[in-house]
Each structure stands twice: as C-alpha cells, then as structure tokens.
Design a protein around this motif. Structure first.
Motif, PDB file in Angstrom:
ATOM      1  N   LEU A   1       0.827  -1.203   0.000  1.00  0.00           N
ATOM      2  CA  LEU A   1       0.000   0.000   0.000  1.00  0.00           C
ATOM      3  C   LEU A   1       0.862   1.253   0.000  1.00  0.00           C
ATOM      4  N   MET A   2       1.855   1.295   0.874  1.00  0.00           N
ATOM      5  CA  MET A   2       2.719   2.482   0.957  1.00  0.00           C
ATOM      6  C   MET A   2       3.532   2.655  -0.325  1.00  0.00           C
ATOM      7  N   CYS A   3       4.006   1.534  -0.900  1.00  0.00           N
ATOM      8  CA  CYS A   3       4.755   1.622  -2.154  1.00  0.00           C
ATOM      9  C   CYS A   3       3.863   2.116  -3.286  1.00  0.00           C
ATOM     10  N   PHE A   4       2.625   1.647  -3.314  1.00  0.00           N
ATOM     11  CA  PHE A   4       1.681   2.080  -4.338  1.00  0.00           C
ATOM     12  C   PHE A   4       1.427   3.594  -4.242  1.00  0.00           C
ATOM     13  N   ILE A   5       1.196   4.076  -3.024  1.00  0.00           N
ATOM     14  CA  ILE A   5       0.945   5.510  -2.847  1.00  0.00           C
ATOM     15  C   ILE A   5       2.186   6.317  -3.204  1.00  0.00           C
ATOM     16  N   ALA A   6       3.370   5.839  -2.756  1.00  0.00           N
ATOM     17  CA  ALA A   6       4.615   6.531  -3.097  1.00  0.00           C
ATOM     18  C   ALA A   6       4.840   6.518  -4.607  1.00  0.00           C
ATOM     19  N   ASP A   7       4.571   5.392  -5.242  1.00  0.00           N
ATOM     20  CA  ASP A   7       4.698   5.273  -6.699  1.00  0.00           C
ATOM     21  C   ASP A   7       3.795   6.282  -7.387  1.00  0.00           C
ATOM     22  N   GLU A   8       2.593   6.440  -6.884  1.00  0.00           N
ATOM     23  CA  GLU A   8       1.614   7.352  -7.469  1.00  0.00           C
ATOM     24  C   GLU A   8       2.049   8.806  -7.323  1.00  0.00           C
ATOM     25  N   GLU A   9       2.673   9.133  -6.169  1.00  0.00           N
ATOM     26  CA  GLU A   9       3.064  10.525  -5.918  1.00  0.00           C
ATOM     27  C   GLU A   9       4.402  10.868  -6.571  1.00  0.00           C
ATOM     28  N   MET A  10       5.288   9.866  -6.740  1.00  0.00           N
ATOM     29  CA  MET A  10       6.633  10.165  -7.239  1.00  0.00           C
ATOM     30  C   MET A  10       6.737  10.149  -8.756  1.00  0.00           C
ATOM     31  N   PHE A  11       5.898   9.368  -9.440  1.00  0.00           N
ATOM     32  CA  PHE A  11       6.090   9.150 -10.869  1.00  0.00           C
ATOM     33  C   PHE A  11       4.862   9.544 -11.676  1.00  0.00           C
ATOM     34  N   LYS A  12       5.097   9.875 -12.935  1.00  0.00           N
ATOM     35  CA  LYS A  12       4.009  10.094 -13.874  1.00  0.00           C
ATOM     36  C   LYS A  12       3.372   8.747 -14.201  1.00  0.00           C
ATOM     37  N   PRO A  13       2.119   8.752 -14.662  1.00  0.00           N
ATOM     38  CA  PRO A  13       1.432   7.469 -14.909  1.00  0.00           C
ATOM     39  C   PRO A  13       2.212   6.517 -15.797  1.00  0.00           C
ATOM     40  N   GLU A  14       2.864   7.045 -16.832  1.00  0.00           N
ATOM     41  CA  GLU A  14       3.562   6.149 -17.754  1.00  0.00           C
ATOM     42  C   GLU A  14       4.860   5.594 -17.168  1.00  0.00           C
ATOM     43  N   ASP A  15       5.343   6.184 -16.057  1.00  0.00           N
ATOM     44  CA  ASP A  15       6.611   5.738 -15.462  1.00  0.00           C
ATOM     45  C   ASP A  15       6.426   4.912 -14.197  1.00  0.00           C
ATOM     46  N   ARG A  16       5.201   4.655 -13.817  1.00  0.00           N
ATOM     47  CA  ARG A  16       4.970   3.974 -12.544  1.00  0.00           C
ATOM     48  C   ARG A  16       5.340   2.496 -12.620  1.00  0.00           C
ATOM     49  N   PHE A  17       5.585   1.925 -11.444  1.00  0.00           N
ATOM     50  CA  PHE A  17       6.009   0.533 -11.334  1.00  0.00           C
ATOM     51  C   PHE A  17       4.832  -0.424 -11.146  1.00  0.00           C
TER      52      PHE A  17
END
Length: 673
Positions: free
Chosen positions: A602-618
């Motif tokens: 959950l925390m990684c998902f939220i961090a991924d969402e805040e740190m990266f643009k949609p096309e760059d997310r993990f």
C-alpha cells in the motif's frame, strides 16, 4: 475543518519526491539512528554487568549474589535447602505440611497411610511413638500423614487424590478421639501420574505426525491459501460477498427485532419496558446498518483497490519464499539472547534474603502461632529486576523491528522492479544487507519507544496488584484507566513504527523523519488505508483459522485411518491439539509476514503514485487498471481537481488522491468526502 486546515498547511504535508534512482536497490543509504543502536549495546552491557553480580563473578555490596538451588530445591520450615544445606545432603526432597512449609526427606512416600507421619524434626520421634499424638501434630501444622507421592522438581507431589485422603484421615482420627478436619492439602496441582505418562508417551510416539503436519503441511497450505487469493475474480467475489452478507445479516436482524417488538406489543405478556427495550435495540441495529451502508458506499472503489494490493502482496511473497525463513531467524536470535538473560534472571531471582514470618491459626477454640520462611528482595534487587525486564522488552521488540524492516525492504524492492516475473530471492539478501548495514539504529529507536511503554505498563500492573492487595478501590480504578491509556498508546506507536519502517525502506530516512512522512502520507490517503486495513484484517484472520484447522483435519485423517498408529497409543486427542497449536503458531508467523507485505504494498503504491508520472509507474497492469478506473470515476464525480482532469484528457489517468496531493494546500481524504 480547523484540524484539517492545520494539517494541510504543515510543511511536512507535501507529496513524496523521487530521488533519481531507477532501481531502489541502487539508492545510496546512510546509517540511520546509529546512536540508538549503540545505546542498545550499552543496555546489553549493563544487563551483563548486573547478571555477573547476581552470579557472583563480580562483588558489589549494593546487590546480593544468588543461588538457583533456592529455586530448584525445596526450603524447609527452618530455612534449610533440601539436598544442599550441610547435614541435609541426603534429604533432597521437600514434603509439605498443612501450612505449606516443608520438611526435608530422603524419599517420598509410595503409599497413603494414616499410621505413619512426616513431622518437624523436633517432634518426629513423638509422632512415631503415638499415632494419636501424630494426628494431633497434623492439626497443629507440625506433621503430615503419608500420602502416596512422586518426586517432581525435588518436591513430593501426590499421585492420588489428596482430597479423598483428607476425608479418610478425618475418619481415622475420630477413632483416636482426635478432632481432625483437613479440608485442603496445599502442595502442587494434583495430577494423575499414569495419565501424564500416557500423555507424554502419545506425544513422543506421534512426534513425526505433529511436526510433519504442524510445520511442513502448514507451510504448504499457507502457500495454497496465497494461491487461492490470486485466482482471477475469486478475491473480488469473496470479499464483496462477505461485505454484502454482513449488510444483509444486519438488515434482517434489525427487521426481525422490530417485528419481535411489534409482536410483544400485542401479546399482552410483556410489559411496556420490555417492549421499549426491544424497540430501542431494533432502532440501534437499524442505525448501525445505515452507517455500515454509508461506509461501504464511500469505500466501494477503494475496496477494489485494496483487493488489488492484497493480490500483489500474495504474488510478491510467492516470488520471495526465502522470506519465510525470517521467523526462524528471529526465533534463533531470541533464543541466543534468552540463554544469558534467563541465567541472569534466575540468579537474580534467587538472590533474596531469607526472612522469618509468624502466623496464627485456630484449633479447637484455641489460637496457636507458627513460623514460615520466604525470600525477600531489597529495593536494589527490584530495580535490577525492572531493568532486566526492560532489556527483555527492548531486545524482543528490536528483533521484531529488524524482521519488519527486512520484510519491508524486500517487498519494496519487489514492487520497484520492472520485471516481476522471476523469483527475486536476491531481494531478500539485499534486504538483510541493507538492514544490518544501514538501519539497525532505526529498529533500535522504534523498539525503544515500545519497550518504554511496556515497562511503564509492567510498573502499573505491579501497582495495581499492590492496590488490590491493600483493597484501595479508588487507586485500582485510576490505575486501570491509566493502564487502558497505555495499551492504546502502545498500539498507536506500533502502528506508527511499522509504517515508519516502510518509509525507511523506501527512502532510507531516519525513524523520526520516516514517521512524519508516514503520518502525513496516511493522512492524505486515509480512506485507502481504511479499505486495505479492513480487507487485510479479514483475510489474515480467516487465514489464521483456515490453515491450522485444515492442517489438524488432515493430521486427524492420517492418524485415525492408520491402524498402526491407533494401536500403539492411548489416544490421538493430545497430539492433535499440539498439532493445531504448532500449526497456528507457524501460520501466524507466515501471515504476519504477509500482513507486513500488504501494508508495504500500500505504501509503495501511494509513493509510486506521488513520485512518478502514470507512464513511469512501477504498478503492474492489473493494479494500474484499478487505479485508472478509480481516477476516472472520481473525475466524473468531480472530486478530483482540474489537474487530474487535464491528465485524463492527455491520456494519463491519476488517482484523485494524487491530484489532491499535488494541489496546495494538501487536504486529507476525509475532508474531500
């Protein structure tokens, strides 16, 4: 609104920023909170110093050295240690009298008889010469008749019914014109020696089944449970079936209560207060049902997101099976600490001073006095006990914190990896390395806070016991309320610490910095956290019941339908109980790793969402699809600001929480809905 405005304007309430790495394992990490780890080492050194004093290797007038024989051997009514004190070497067993004082004997009686007595040393000859006098000395707490016993921890423990022997003794004493009423014989718990022997024999004979099913089969079923959760569509229908089922159950229950109240109002058999009470309960049920419905309507999209995160956590754990060794490593680490700690504590517990006390009792209308001896501890010894307890709390919580950090680092490394189709065992090795080289101080910091709270709770429990003994009701109630507050504080700090470790795993920051980031990150996504917590708590609880029950049932089938097993043992109930306990323990450790993985996801998902643009997310395609649907639904409902709508128009969907996080000031989800 004021509270929300204050949190929104807080300088730490800003969205997370990417630190430039393409693989989280490449991020440069510093040594976080290292002074706290040095403080933990200093605490271990202090514990060792106190332990060496208790053992007698170091002499210090402020603390007495101990002798474990005081704990393992019985102490007689004169303060002699049976089998140890000079002159009592051959009398190594303690035989108890009615006042719970002991007499040292060379062997325990093998049969129950009322014509032989074991007495205090100065009256033994008199009782041997006169049975009537022996009965009298029994009632004077100076003798005890023979009761069939077996030695256990150097004490004579009855093998038969001491209660029945007391009845028979009273009848025998009446024939000697002695008023002898023995209502209790206080030694130890009366257990049947033959039953206990059969019990141990069954466990030993079926040890292969117990450990084979309790450990091996449990791990296999636990993995099967994770595979079931990953079946397409299963988790969605299962979770929503449970949610809807609970709503239907509450709705029907409230309706039935209301119907029952209406029936009561017309049957003439119930008074108005009973009818009113039933109607109030029905109204409360309807209100709770309505609130539950509102909660589900608010969380409905986030429940789907939670299901996606739970499935990702299951896949991650399946890809890193080496993580299952973490509980075993923690158990070995705890055992390594327990060996010296137990030795020091045992010596410390036996370092008290033997003091003599008197008490009075009535017999035939007259009052008599008797003496007994017991260990008393000085204030310095009590403080040493408290310090040893604190070291235990800190070290045990430190070992747990290290495990949580390793799991968080491994799951974070798995999430922030582009190719997730291979077994990523190297992530686990990297997680161990990063924890031990960089973040032991952070684990020591978080565990120190929990240890302090637990130590305060232990002191409060001691004060509660003293208040109860002194019959001080006011102090009991006050201490009980304080204890409840400390329990809540402990749970809050454990929650904060766990999420701080996850942020440390992602960013490599210190405990305080990570705790601040985690707090505001959770605040900005409070509804998501609630949904994931609801789903994960239910699934973990279900797993803790499903795995051990299935394991025990399979073990039962293997035992019950194997004639070679049932013919060699007296029963299979005890082995099955032990199999269930072992399976529950193993599955709890397994699911604790899974639970930590869900929170990390959950925390990684939220961090991924805040740190990266949609096309760059993990995030993987399935989870990304869920995110996009949530964002689109939020945009249609106009709960997302213009930036989210602009991204949608550009072909890039972002979850509403992300867009809200980018807007200044940052608001929490509770304020949006």
């Amino acid at each position: 609104m004021g509270a929300n405005d204050d949190s929104a304007d807080h300088p730490d309430n800003t969205k997370l920023e990417h630190q430039g790495w393409s693989d989280i394992k490449e991020m440069k990490r510093g040594c976080t909170d290292f002074p706290c780890f040095l403080l933990l080492i200093a605490a271990w050194i202090g514990m060792t110093f106190i332990g060496l004093i208790a053992i007698g290797a170091i002499q210090d007038p402020r603390l007495r050295s101990g002798n474990p024989v005081r704990l393992t051997n019985a102490m007689d009514y004169e303060g002699n240690l049976c089998g140890f004190t000079s002159g009592y070497g051959s009398k190594k067993y303690g035989y108890y009298l009615l006042d719970r004082t002991a007499v040292c004997v060379s062997s325990c009686p093998t049969e129950t008889t009322f014509n032989k007595f074991i007495c205090q040393y100065d009256v033994q000859n008199s009782a041997d010469n006169s049975v009537a006098l022996g009965y009298y000395y029994v009632m004077m707490r100076k003798c005890m008749y023979y009761i069939a016993s077996k030695p256990y921890v150097n004490r004579c423990i009855p093998t038969g019914s001491a209660a029945q022997a007391a009845v028979d003794f009273a009848a025998a004493a009446s024939q000697q014109n002695v008023n002898a009423t023995v209502t209790a014989y206080a030694t130890a718990a009366e257990k049947s020696a033959s039953w206990f022997s059969d019990f141990l024999g069954d466990l030993w004979s079926l040890r292969g089944y117990i450990f084979g099913f309790g450990i091996g089969v449990t791990v296999g079923i636990a993995f099967l449970y994770l595979l079931i959760l990953r079946i397409p569509g299963f988790l969605f229908f299962f979770i929503w079936g449970i949610i809807v089922g609970i709503f239907v159950f509450m709705l029907i229950g409230s309706w039935l209560l209301w119907g029952l109240a209406q029936t009561w109002s017309g049957d003439g058999e119930h008074n108005k207060y009973e009818i009113l009470t039933m109607r109030v309960i029905a109204y409360i049920g309807m209100g709770v049902t309505f609130c539950y419905l509102c909660l589900i309507l608010v969380l409905r999209k986030r429940v789907n997101l939670a299901i996606g995160i739970v499935k990702q956590a299951a896949r991650a754990l399946s890809a890193m099976p080496t993580l299952l060794l973490m509980p075993i490593i923690q158990a070995y680490a705890l055992a390594f600490f327990l060996v010296p700690w137990m030795a020091y504590t045992i010596f410390l517990a036996s370092s008290g001073e033997i003091k003599t006390y008197t008490y009075t009792f009535d017999y035939n209308g007259a009052e008599y006095t008797s003496e007994y001896r017991q260990l008393e501890y000085t204030n310095n010894t009590r403080y040493a006990f408290l310090y040893m307890l604190f070291c235990w709390f800190w070290t045990s919580e430190f070992i747990i914190a290290v495990g949580q950090l390793v799991v968080a680092l491994a799951f974070a490394a798995w999430y922030f990896t582009r190719n997730k189709s291979v077994l990523l065992t190297k992530n686990v090795y990297w997680a161990f390395s990063a924890t031990f080289w960089h973040h032991l101080g952070t684990a020591a910091f978080g565990s120190l806070i929990i240890a302090i709270i637990k130590t305060i709770r232990a002191v409060l429990a001691y004060l509660q016991k003293k208040a109860k003994k002194n019959k001080n009701k006011v102090m009991e109630y006050v201490l009980c309320m304080v204890q409840c507050c400390m329990v809540c504080l402990e749970k809050i700090m454990k929650f904060i610490s766990k999420n701080a470790y996850i942020i440390t795993a992602i960013y490599g920051t210190s405990f305080c910095s990570s705790a601040r980031k985690a707090f505001f990150l959770l605040l900005r996504n409070v509804l998501r956290v609630a949904a994931v917590s609801m789903v994960s708590t239910f699934l973990l609880g279900l797993g803790q019941v499903f795995v051990p029950l299935t394991t025990t049932f399979l073990c039962y089938l293997a035992m019950a339908y194997n004639s070679g097993v049932t013919s060699d043992v007296s029963g299979i109930v005890a082995p099955l109980v032990f199999t269930f306990i072992l399976s529950y323990w193993i599955s709890s450790m397994f699911l604790e790793i899974y639970g930590m993985g869900i929170e990390t996801m959950l925390m990684c998902f939220i961090a991924d969402e805040e740190m990266f643009k949609p096309e760059d997310r993990f995030a993987e395609a399935e989870l990304m699809t869920t995110i996009q649907r949530t964002a689109q639904d939020a945009a249609k409902a106009r709960v997302a600001p213009e930036e989210a709508l602009d991204q949608k128009d550009d072909g890039h969907s972002a979850a509403p929480e992300t867009a809200l996080a980018k807007a200044e000031p940052v608001k929490d989800e509770a304020a949006v809905f």
